[in-house]
Scaffold this active site. Structure first.
Site, PDB file in Angstrom:
ATOM      1  CE  LYS A   1       5.393   6.388   5.722  1.00 13.32           C
ATOM      2  NZ  LYS A   1       5.594   5.355   4.433  1.00 13.32           N
TER       3      LYS A   1
ATOM      4  CG  PHE B   1       6.716  -4.643   0.921  1.00 12.87           C
ATOM      5  CD1 PHE B   1       6.278  -3.935   1.888  1.00 12.87           C
ATOM      6  CD2 PHE B   1       5.902  -5.524   0.207  1.00 12.87           C
ATOM      7  CE1 PHE B   1       5.114  -4.084   2.412  1.00 12.87           C
ATOM      8  CE2 PHE B   1       4.399  -5.424   0.757  1.00 12.87           C
ATOM      9  CZ  PHE B   1       4.210  -5.047   1.742  1.00 12.87           C
TER      10      PHE B   1
ATOM     11  NE  ARG C   1      -5.975   3.040   3.125  1.00 13.39           N
ATOM     12  CZ  ARG C   1      -4.616   2.401   3.343  1.00 13.39           C
ATOM     13  NH1 ARG C   1      -4.084   2.872   4.436  1.00 13.39           N
ATOM     14  NH2 ARG C   1      -3.921   1.803   2.496  1.00 13.39           N
TER      15      ARG C   1
ATOM     16  CB  THR D   1       1.099   2.936  -2.034  1.00 20.65           C
ATOM     17  OG1 THR D   1      -0.049   2.608  -1.375  1.00 20.65           O
ATOM     18  CG2 THR D   1       2.460   3.032  -1.220  1.00 20.65           C
TER      19      THR D   1
ATOM     20  NE  ARG E   1       0.926   7.581   0.634  1.00 18.23           N
ATOM     21  CZ  ARG E   1       0.026   6.657   0.919  1.00 18.23           C
ATOM     22  NH1 ARG E   1      -0.670   5.944   0.304  1.00 18.23           N
ATOM     23  NH2 ARG E   1       0.391   6.108   2.231  1.00 18.23           N
TER      24      ARG E   1
ATOM     25  CG  HIS F   1       1.595   4.542   7.776  1.00 14.47           C
ATOM     26  ND1 HIS F   1       1.668   3.586   7.297  1.00 14.47           N
ATOM     27  CD2 HIS F   1       0.863   4.308   9.085  1.00 14.47           C
ATOM     28  CE1 HIS F   1       1.089   2.475   7.996  1.00 14.47           C
ATOM     29  NE2 HIS F   1       0.657   3.087   9.175  1.00 14.47           N
TER      30      HIS F   1
END
Length: 153
Positions: free
Chosen positions: A13, A57, A88, A94, A108, A121
């Site tokens: 991102k 959301f 994953r 997340t 992350r 993502h």
């Protein structure tokens, strides 16, 4: 022996401008078979997250600081054995604060800022993967995007 490799759409991102993340992804054994930078329009972002349209959301995904549309996203097709599970796990939870506790070496934990700026993502299942690859890399035929690659050992 033939072992099927799986494809996965992965996105870096725009809130993650750290170039080391691509080296980190490769270092974890992922092959980047397709890569492009693109700035998503609002319509593209809505289509990209269409499976979340009915969730509370959804507007935050699209509108929060316009982060998905604030700059170029690096779109990648990654290939690896056991792709969904491996990606994953590499992304981590997340919520970046949870990732820092539960999976400190995850992408992350290392690169995300907050819950809506998660740095990376990945599609949640094979169907979403193929839909998003087709949507973002229109020049890949449906057949080649869904047929497995094989590794001879």
């Amino acid at each position: 022996f033939f072992f099927p490799l799986e494809d996965m759409l992965a996105v870096i991102k725009p809130d993650t401008q750290h170039k080391g993340i691509i080296s980190e992804i490769r270092g974890r054994g992922f092959t980047i078979s397709r890569l492009k930078d693109t700035v998503l329009s609002r319509e593209m972002a809505e289509e990209f997250y269409r499976e979340h349209r009915d969730k509370p959301f959804f507007s935050q995904l699209i509108n929060h600081g316009l982060f998905l549309r604030s700059g170029p996203c690096t779109m990648m097709v990654l290939t690896k054995d056991n792709m969904l599970e491996e990606w994953r796990a590499s992304m981590g939870p997340t919520d970046p604060s949870e990732a820092r506790q539960a999976a400190p070496g995850s992408l992350r934990a290392c690169f995300a800022k907050e819950i809506l700026e998660t740095a990376v993502h990945g599609s949640s299942n094979t169907q979403h993967t193929h839909q998003k690859i087709q949507f973002l890399f229109r020049d890949i035929s449906t057949e080649s995007a869904t047929s497995p690659a094989y590794l001879y050992i």
